[in-house]
Design a protein around this motif. Structure first.
Motif, PDB file in Angstrom:
ATOM      1  N   GLN A 332     -14.994 -62.383  41.839  1.00 14.97           N
ATOM      2  CA  GLN A 332     -15.537 -63.357  42.036  1.00 14.97           C
ATOM      3  C   GLN A 332     -15.855 -63.589  40.521  1.00 14.97           C
ATOM      4  O   GLN A 332     -15.707 -65.235  39.604  1.00 14.97           O
ATOM      5  CB  GLN A 332     -17.478 -62.903  42.548  1.00 14.97           C
ATOM      6  N   ALA A 333     -15.847 -62.823  39.374  1.00 14.59           N
ATOM      7  CA  ALA A 333     -15.512 -62.896  38.329  1.00 14.59           C
ATOM      8  C   ALA A 333     -14.748 -63.413  37.620  1.00 14.59           C
ATOM      9  O   ALA A 333     -14.760 -64.419  36.587  1.00 14.59           O
ATOM     10  CB  ALA A 333     -16.275 -61.560  37.246  1.00 14.59           C
ATOM     11  N   GLY A 334     -12.974 -63.081  38.102  1.00 15.29           N
ATOM     12  CA  GLY A 334     -11.855 -63.896  37.723  1.00 15.29           C
ATOM     13  C   GLY A 334     -12.427 -64.123  38.292  1.00 15.29           C
ATOM     14  O   GLY A 334     -11.189 -65.559  37.821  1.00 15.29           O
ATOM     15  N   ARG A 335     -12.613 -65.253  39.619  1.00 15.71           N
ATOM     16  CA  ARG A 335     -12.460 -67.330  39.755  1.00 15.71           C
ATOM     17  C   ARG A 335     -13.332 -67.409  38.852  1.00 15.71           C
ATOM     18  O   ARG A 335     -13.037 -68.343  38.502  1.00 15.71           O
ATOM     19  CB  ARG A 335     -12.942 -66.750  40.925  1.00 15.71           C
ATOM     20  N   PHE A 336     -14.641 -67.271  38.343  1.00 11.19           N
ATOM     21  CA  PHE A 336     -15.684 -68.131  37.466  1.00 11.19           C
ATOM     22  C   PHE A 336     -14.794 -68.101  36.227  1.00 11.19           C
ATOM     23  O   PHE A 336     -14.901 -69.336  35.536  1.00 11.19           O
ATOM     24  CB  PHE A 336     -16.708 -67.003  37.202  1.00 11.19           C
ATOM     25  N   ALA A 337     -14.318 -67.109  35.512  1.00 11.71           N
ATOM     26  CA  ALA A 337     -14.119 -66.845  34.128  1.00 11.71           C
ATOM     27  C   ALA A 337     -13.245 -68.355  34.545  1.00 11.71           C
ATOM     28  O   ALA A 337     -12.689 -68.654  33.772  1.00 11.71           O
ATOM     29  CB  ALA A 337     -13.375 -65.177  34.325  1.00 11.71           C
ATOM     30  N   ALA A 338     -12.088 -67.985  35.102  1.00 10.64           N
ATOM     31  CA  ALA A 338     -10.441 -68.672  35.660  1.00 10.64           C
ATOM     32  C   ALA A 338     -10.552 -70.076  34.974  1.00 10.64           C
ATOM     33  O   ALA A 338     -10.800 -70.840  34.829  1.00 10.64           O
ATOM     34  CB  ALA A 338      -9.554 -68.321  36.424  1.00 10.64           C
ATOM     35  N   ASP A 339     -12.068 -70.677  35.845  1.00 10.19           N
ATOM     36  CA  ASP A 339     -12.204 -71.692  36.242  1.00 10.19           C
ATOM     37  C   ASP A 339     -12.511 -72.386  34.744  1.00 10.19           C
ATOM     38  O   ASP A 339     -12.698 -73.820  34.609  1.00 10.19           O
ATOM     39  CB  ASP A 339     -14.091 -71.915  37.066  1.00 10.19           C
ATOM     40  N   ARG A 363     -23.264 -68.984  35.131  1.00 13.88           N
ATOM     41  CA  ARG A 363     -22.237 -69.371  36.432  1.00 13.88           C
ATOM     42  C   ARG A 363     -22.720 -67.294  37.256  1.00 13.88           C
ATOM     43  O   ARG A 363     -23.319 -66.662  38.377  1.00 13.88           O
ATOM     44  CB  ARG A 363     -21.215 -69.339  37.271  1.00 13.88           C
ATOM     45  N   MET A 364     -21.802 -66.900  36.509  1.00 12.77           N
ATOM     46  CA  MET A 364     -22.292 -65.186  37.105  1.00 12.77           C
ATOM     47  C   MET A 364     -24.057 -65.150  36.971  1.00 12.77           C
ATOM     48  O   MET A 364     -23.941 -64.366  38.404  1.00 12.77           O
ATOM     49  CB  MET A 364     -21.976 -63.873  36.097  1.00 12.77           C
ATOM     50  N   LYS A 365     -24.754 -65.118  35.440  1.00 14.20           N
ATOM     51  CA  LYS A 365     -25.667 -65.046  36.096  1.00 14.20           C
ATOM     52  C   LYS A 365     -26.377 -65.543  37.678  1.00 14.20           C
ATOM     53  O   LYS A 365     -27.546 -65.396  37.773  1.00 14.20           O
ATOM     54  CB  LYS A 365     -26.488 -65.058  34.892  1.00 14.20           C
ATOM     55  N   ASP A 366     -26.748 -66.780  36.976  1.00 16.25           N
ATOM     56  CA  ASP A 366     -27.304 -67.670  38.282  1.00 16.25           C
ATOM     57  C   ASP A 366     -27.096 -66.844  39.473  1.00 16.25           C
ATOM     58  O   ASP A 366     -28.317 -67.680  40.635  1.00 16.25           O
ATOM     59  CB  ASP A 366     -26.691 -69.201  38.299  1.00 16.25           C
TER      60      ASP A 366
END
Length: 435
Positions: A332-339, A363-366
């Motif tokens: 998930q972190a990889g996907r959010f970071a890429a976004d 986004r990760m914290k939320d």
């Protein structure tokens, strides 16, 4: 953000990803799929082993589906239908919940095979993979102190230096370099001592139950006959792999980062001496040594983004305090970071790029901050074996409580709507302070 905007003509890529585990391969895949030039660096050559339980919850399966990873049984995947919980004199089989947000099955696959498949998936999407490349530290802009690349040196298969140090440059770097978090520590980003830290050990056994459709979790570990011997700290797992073997391990967690004095390999040996006979976990069936690893939990290092550097996966302590799961959150972190990186690439000013990159941490914290905070409270309760014993003895027979526990421990609940259990968990994650 890309070559045409920052350091035009001097960058080696639009983004450098350090570490090709699940978090790094996810980030590399999503960035490359969006058309960015991606440089993916790893100190090992693939396939390579990692210490892990090899089990994936439905949350992790959702991320694999989002990446378009083939999940065919012929590719080495085995599906599981839920969690078998053993403890307090009880043995319960709890199916994964039927939800709109997640599939109703989990998966198992060895990390050697899984990570190899993911890195090849990222490479097929266009990421450039450099194996046997040991990243030694960040490169900083002399004027701004911003991370603008990394230094690295080639190594052989034994990790020995095999060439001169090289500098690679990119406008943003994603550090998915595992527990060591070398890039983060190179910037002085120390881990937090008030966050949980887990330890896990595992090995493999040949077993006739390699096709078992349940992920088995032992909430009590006894050094003799259950109930007539000493209760040991920790929890155990048995995950069938469908290839004639099972991943067998145990873990323990502390509410702080204080070093543990428990001899986990000795603990494992005592547990195996009393393991269920039907699994045939005998010394003759053991494959390889018992190996261990640390599990950094609950966002134990940050900030998740700052000065051109993103932290993803174990480097940021993204393992769940509830269950030791790290793969789902790394993906998930990889996907959010890429976004965030992709959005930043389209911005026309430095300030705009920074705002876009900063959305990753938000986004990760939320999404996970409140859940990890609940996990810290959970660890404080269950890190004592006597309390765990009471919880298993009196809690397992209660179906509603166990449904709540399964959804909470697996992080598989509807974030909006759903049944009363979903609404309670979602509400709890919102009222506690974010991690």
């Amino acid at each position: 953000m890309g070559k045409s905007v920052v350091n035009a003509g001097h960058d080696d890529a639009d983004v450098i990803v350090v570490g090709a585990g699940p978090a790094g391969s996810s980030a590399a895949y999503h960035c490359a799929s969006a058309g960015l030039d991606v440089l993916l660096l790893d100190k090992a050559s693939f396939p390579r082993d990692k210490i892990c339980g090899d089990g994936l919850t439905p949350r992790a399966v959702k991320e694999l589906v989002a990446m378009g990873v083939p999940l065919r049984e012929s590719d080495g995947w085995i599906r599981n239908k839920g969690l078998r919980v053993v403890g307090g004199g009880h043995r319960l089989e709890l199916p994964w919940p039927e939800l709109s947000s997640y599939p109703s099955y989990g998966l198992a696959r060895t990390r050697m095979s899984l990570d190899h498949a993911l890195v090849e998936h990222a490479r097929a999407a266009g990421a450039k993979l450099l194996e046997r490349t040991n990243v030694t530290g960040p490169v900083l802009d002399e004027r701004t102190g911003r991370v603008v690349g990394v230094t690295a040196r080639p190594v052989d298969d034994d990790g020995r230096r095999s060439g001169d140090e090289i500098t690679y440059r990119a406008p943003v770097v994603i550090a998915a370099d595992g527990v060591s978090a070398r890039l983060a520590t190179g910037l002085g980003l120390a881990k937090r001592d008030d966050r949980p830290m887990g330890v896990a050990v595992r090995t493999y056994f040949r077993t006739p139950r390699d096709q078992d459709p349940w992920m088995e979790s032992h909430l009590e570990l006894w050094d003799g006959a259950p109930g007539r011997s000493n209760l040991m700290p920790g929890y155990g797992w048995i995950f069938s792999l469908g290839d004639g073997t099972a991943n067998v391990g145990l873990g323990s967690v502390s509410s702080t980062a204080a070093a543990t004095k428990v001899d986990y390999k000795d603990l494992f040996g005592k547990w195996m001496a009393n393991a269920p006979a039907e699994w045939e976990f005998t010394p003759d069936n053991q494959i390889g040594p018992v190996r261990g690893a640390a599990l950094p939990m609950g966002f134990n290092r940050g900030p998740l983004y700052g000065r051109g550097l993103m932290l993803a996966g174990d480097s940021a302590g993204m393992v769940s305090p509830f269950n030791g799961e790290g793969i789902a959150y790394g993906l998930q972190a990889g996907r959010f970071a890429a976004d965030a990186v992709v959005q930043a690439a389209s911005r026309g000013s430095a300030a705009g790029r920074e705002r876009a990159l900063g959305t990753y941490a938000t986004r990760m914290k939320d999404d996970l901050g409140g859940y990890y905070t609940l996990g810290r409270y959970f660890v404080k309760i269950i890190e004592h074996p006597q309390i765990m014993r009471l919880c298993t003895r009196y809690g397992l027979p209660r179906p509603l409580l166990m449904r709540f526990t399964l959804k909470l421990l697996s992080d598989c609940y509807e974030p909006r709507g759903g049944d009363v259990v979903d609404r309670v968990i979602s509400g709890l994650t919102k009222i506690v302070p974010a991690a």
